[in-house]
Scaffold this active site. Sequence first.
Site, PDB file in Angstrom:
ATOM      1  N   THR A   1     -38.992  28.167  -9.389  1.00  0.00           N
ATOM      2  CA  THR A   1     -39.547  26.796  -9.109  1.00  0.00           C
ATOM      3  C   THR A   1     -39.871  25.751 -10.322  1.00  0.00           C
ATOM      4  O   THR A   1     -40.262  26.451 -11.181  1.00  0.00           O
ATOM      5  CB  THR A   1     -40.705  26.767  -7.999  1.00  0.00           C
ATOM      6  OG1 THR A   1     -41.899  27.272  -9.096  1.00  0.00           O
ATOM      7  CG2 THR A   1     -40.546  27.615  -6.982  1.00  0.00           C
ATOM      8  N   HIS A   2     -39.630  24.590 -10.376  1.00  0.00           N
ATOM      9  CA  HIS A   2     -39.748  23.535 -11.449  1.00  0.00           C
ATOM     10  C   HIS A   2     -39.032  24.292 -12.682  1.00  0.00           C
ATOM     11  O   HIS A   2     -39.453  24.048 -13.890  1.00  0.00           O
ATOM     12  CB  HIS A   2     -41.193  23.715 -11.929  1.00  0.00           C
ATOM     13  CG  HIS A   2     -42.229  23.220 -10.470  1.00  0.00           C
ATOM     14  ND1 HIS A   2     -42.446  21.965 -10.298  1.00  0.00           N
ATOM     15  CD2 HIS A   2     -42.694  23.969  -9.668  1.00  0.00           C
ATOM     16  CE1 HIS A   2     -43.009  22.028  -9.126  1.00  0.00           C
ATOM     17  NE2 HIS A   2     -43.211  23.346  -8.774  1.00  0.00           N
TER      18      HIS A   2
ATOM     19  N   GLN B   1      -7.303  -1.897   4.311  1.00  0.00           N
ATOM     20  CA  GLN B   1      -6.140  -1.183   3.603  1.00  0.00           C
ATOM     21  C   GLN B   1      -6.879  -0.524   2.450  1.00  0.00           C
ATOM     22  O   GLN B   1      -6.068   0.514   2.137  1.00  0.00           O
ATOM     23  CB  GLN B   1      -5.130  -2.153   3.213  1.00  0.00           C
ATOM     24  CG  GLN B   1      -3.976  -1.559   2.455  1.00  0.00           C
ATOM     25  CD  GLN B   1      -2.934  -2.253   2.207  1.00  0.00           C
ATOM     26  OE1 GLN B   1      -2.075  -2.745   3.052  1.00  0.00           O
ATOM     27  NE2 GLN B   1      -2.596  -2.986   1.236  1.00  0.00           N
TER      28      GLN B   1
ATOM     29  N   SER C   1       0.735  -1.303  -0.180  1.00  0.00           N
ATOM     30  CA  SER C   1      -0.038   0.090   0.143  1.00  0.00           C
ATOM     31  C   SER C   1       0.768   1.205   0.025  1.00  0.00           C
ATOM     32  O   SER C   1       0.428   2.526   0.238  1.00  0.00           O
ATOM     33  CB  SER C   1      -0.969   0.019   1.116  1.00  0.00           C
ATOM     34  OG  SER C   1      -0.163  -0.212   2.293  1.00  0.00           O
TER      35      SER C   1
ATOM     36  N   LYS D   1     -16.827  29.340 -29.066  1.00  0.00           N
ATOM     37  CA  LYS D   1     -17.135  28.691 -27.744  1.00  0.00           C
ATOM     38  C   LYS D   1     -16.068  29.411 -26.705  1.00  0.00           C
ATOM     39  O   LYS D   1     -15.112  29.647 -26.754  1.00  0.00           O
ATOM     40  CB  LYS D   1     -16.951  27.417 -27.813  1.00  0.00           C
ATOM     41  CG  LYS D   1     -17.948  26.723 -28.896  1.00  0.00           C
ATOM     42  CD  LYS D   1     -19.291  26.711 -28.240  1.00  0.00           C
ATOM     43  CE  LYS D   1     -19.596  25.838 -27.256  1.00  0.00           C
ATOM     44  NZ  LYS D   1     -19.922  24.654 -27.364  1.00  0.00           N
TER      45      LYS D   1
ATOM     46  N   ASN E   1      -1.759  -2.321  13.109  1.00  0.00           N
ATOM     47  CA  ASN E   1      -3.324  -2.457  13.046  1.00  0.00           C
ATOM     48  C   ASN E   1      -3.755  -0.966  13.802  1.00  0.00           C
ATOM     49  O   ASN E   1      -4.473  -0.320  13.442  1.00  0.00           O
ATOM     50  CB  ASN E   1      -3.939  -3.573  13.681  1.00  0.00           C
ATOM     51  CG  ASN E   1      -3.774  -4.663  12.922  1.00  0.00           C
ATOM     52  OD1 ASN E   1      -3.061  -4.799  11.679  1.00  0.00           O
ATOM     53  ND2 ASN E   1      -4.201  -5.930  13.431  1.00  0.00           N
TER      54      ASN E   1
ATOM     55  N   ASN F   1     -16.251  27.914 -22.869  1.00  0.00           N
ATOM     56  CA  ASN F   1     -17.184  26.844 -22.020  1.00  0.00           C
ATOM     57  C   ASN F   1     -16.877  26.937 -20.610  1.00  0.00           C
ATOM     58  O   ASN F   1     -15.726  27.239 -20.059  1.00  0.00           O
ATOM     59  CB  ASN F   1     -16.799  25.572 -22.704  1.00  0.00           C
ATOM     60  CG  ASN F   1     -17.273  25.193 -24.095  1.00  0.00           C
ATOM     61  OD1 ASN F   1     -18.326  25.796 -24.598  1.00  0.00           O
ATOM     62  ND2 ASN F   1     -16.373  24.705 -24.840  1.00  0.00           N
TER      63      ASN F   1
ATOM     64  N   TYR G   1      -9.409  -6.182  12.698  1.00  0.00           N
ATOM     65  CA  TYR G   1      -8.591  -5.924  11.854  1.00  0.00           C
ATOM     66  C   TYR G   1      -8.625  -6.901  10.501  1.00  0.00           C
ATOM     67  O   TYR G   1      -8.275  -8.094  11.102  1.00  0.00           O
ATOM     68  CB  TYR G   1      -7.273  -5.188  12.172  1.00  0.00           C
ATOM     69  CG  TYR G   1      -6.316  -4.921  10.724  1.00  0.00           C
ATOM     70  CD1 TYR G   1      -6.725  -3.625  10.211  1.00  0.00           C
ATOM     71  CD2 TYR G   1      -5.984  -5.751   9.990  1.00  0.00           C
ATOM     72  CE1 TYR G   1      -6.115  -3.156   9.193  1.00  0.00           C
ATOM     73  CE2 TYR G   1      -5.279  -5.433   8.824  1.00  0.00           C
ATOM     74  CZ  TYR G   1      -5.393  -4.129   8.194  1.00  0.00           C
ATOM     75  OH  TYR G   1      -4.741  -3.691   6.980  1.00  0.00           O
TER      76      TYR G   1
ATOM     77  N   SER H   1     -13.202  25.774 -27.705  1.00  0.00           N
ATOM     78  CA  SER H   1     -13.515  24.590 -28.436  1.00  0.00           C
ATOM     79  C   SER H   1     -12.290  24.664 -29.378  1.00  0.00           C
ATOM     80  O   SER H   1     -11.808  25.571 -29.924  1.00  0.00           O
ATOM     81  CB  SER H   1     -14.843  24.536 -29.103  1.00  0.00           C
ATOM     82  OG  SER H   1     -14.775  23.683 -29.927  1.00  0.00           O
TER      83      SER H   1
ATOM     84  N   LYS I   1      -7.582   4.180   2.467  1.00  0.00           N
ATOM     85  CA  LYS I   1      -7.009   5.194   2.152  1.00  0.00           C
ATOM     86  C   LYS I   1      -7.076   5.662   0.793  1.00  0.00           C
ATOM     87  O   LYS I   1      -7.269   6.974   0.605  1.00  0.00           O
ATOM     88  CB  LYS I   1      -5.475   5.140   2.760  1.00  0.00           C
ATOM     89  CG  LYS I   1      -5.447   5.169   3.945  1.00  0.00           C
ATOM     90  CD  LYS I   1      -4.196   4.769   4.837  1.00  0.00           C
ATOM     91  CE  LYS I   1      -3.657   3.068   4.534  1.00  0.00           C
ATOM     92  NZ  LYS I   1      -4.820   2.325   5.373  1.00  0.00           N
TER      93      LYS I   1
ATOM     94  N   GLU J   1     -18.513  22.332 -14.921  1.00  0.00           N
ATOM     95  CA  GLU J   1     -18.748  21.064 -15.528  1.00  0.00           C
ATOM     96  C   GLU J   1     -18.116  19.983 -14.683  1.00  0.00           C
ATOM     97  O   GLU J   1     -18.588  18.829 -14.179  1.00  0.00           O
ATOM     98  CB  GLU J   1     -18.738  21.006 -16.769  1.00  0.00           C
ATOM     99  CG  GLU J   1     -19.680  21.800 -17.681  1.00  0.00           C
ATOM    100  CD  GLU J   1     -19.509  21.972 -19.219  1.00  0.00           C
ATOM    101  OE1 GLU J   1     -19.078  20.814 -19.732  1.00  0.00           O
ATOM    102  OE2 GLU J   1     -19.594  22.794 -19.919  1.00  0.00           O
TER     103      GLU J   1
END
Length: 466
Positions: free
Chosen positions: A154-155, A321, A22, A282, A109, A284, A316, A276, A324, A289
């Site tokens: 709203t909506h 492991q 690890s 463009k 551990n 963007n 453990y 772009s 992380k 995003e």
Amino acid sequence: MKLWGGRFTEGVNELVNTFNSSISIDSRMYKEDIEGSLAHVKMLGKQGIIPSQDSEKIVEGLKEILIRINSGTIEIDKDAEDIHSFVESILTYYIGDEGKKLHTGRSRNDQVTLDTKLYLKKYIKIIINEILNLHETLLEKANENINTIMPGYTHMQKAQPITFAHHILAYCEMFKRDIGRLFDAYKRLDEMPLGSGALATSTYPIDREFVASELGFSKITLNSLDSVSDRDYAIETLSALSLIMMHLSRFSEEIILWCTGEFNFIELDDSYSTGSSIMPQKKNPDVAELVRGKTGRVYGDLMTLLTVMKGIPLAYNKDMQEDKEALFDGLDTALLSLQTFNGMIKTMKVKKANMKKSAAGGFTNATDVADYLVKKGMAFRNAHEVVGKIVLYCIDKDIAIDDLSMEEFKNFSPIFEEDIYKAIDLLTCVEERSVIGGPSSSSVKMQIEVLEKFIKENKENLSCLK
Ligand code: ARG
């Protein structure tokens, strides 16, 4: 060097070594690993568990190793099993056999959960600080836009007029809750697990309280089985981060909409936009995003850890492991998103006139026409009906309610008087909503004041965290 070769007669398969390792993930906790070892070995010396000269020699060795890793004169071995093995073996290499006494009364551990908690304590503070920075940026934008009228939705349909400050302050409330959750997660993880050993503590006369106070923990954990197998703190943090990302993502979605030609409410700065490769016109909103996209990734980190943990018996198990990679990814992603998002907001241009123009269309003051009739004695349901007819009439003529003549108003109800025009002016609609929480300038100023106080108090709280 392995920490556990004695019981084995044959070497481990190369692929298993790679699979088991690890170090590529946990090497970033080298400082915390050394801090934890320093506290542990001081305690071993103080309690007479190892001779104090050995303890002192180990302390010196660990300090030197920390300096050298920091400066790059010691490189972390990518083939080591994990950061704990690496630090221990490099210590013995540097100071000799005394280094082999460091691990007395301790297991990886309890060590790994200690390191992760130490690391997380620092990182949570960084994230809280970053949200407070974002709060400051939003506060600035709110102050500049107390009178900037925009349509509230709203909506996704225009509903009632609000101000841009009111809209921004809604996000500030979300980020306030996020900060609360992070402080809360911090408080619960602030228990020191070392001394739990592999699972059942140890037979040495260890002083766990001493280690806790050396490392700035306010408590020690109370059950060794739980201590080595608890990952709630990582899950709680990831869950708080997921909510932060959800808030950033909703905000991003609005930013993306607002800078379309259709809305045209804001313009992002060139430094926070991209172009772009084919369409020359463009500009963007990639930052927004990406924040929206990366939200999925942080949710994924949370799901990873919840799923890793769901079937693990005490205590453990090596599955843990896997914690992380998900935790660090969630932290890094949330931090980078917060920082970039902050810069994007700081530099964006607000197109106040366009917001106001948009609020003037779409009958956002229709409720206020109904309220006008109610205040002059009509029942709300009847007023609703009358205004519904007015709206139909206006749609047909392609005009706003404000464009009706007095005579036209009177045709719908004799109650209407000259004062209707003032009553449905967008500024009046906003200013009349002066209840706590509303869009009026007085309500918004009050929200701003509370936020200013919140930022100040939480900066102080943050500096008090050990
Ligand atoms: N690298 C391990 C982890 O991250 C450390 C603990 C290993 N313990 C063990 N008994 N193999 O969880």
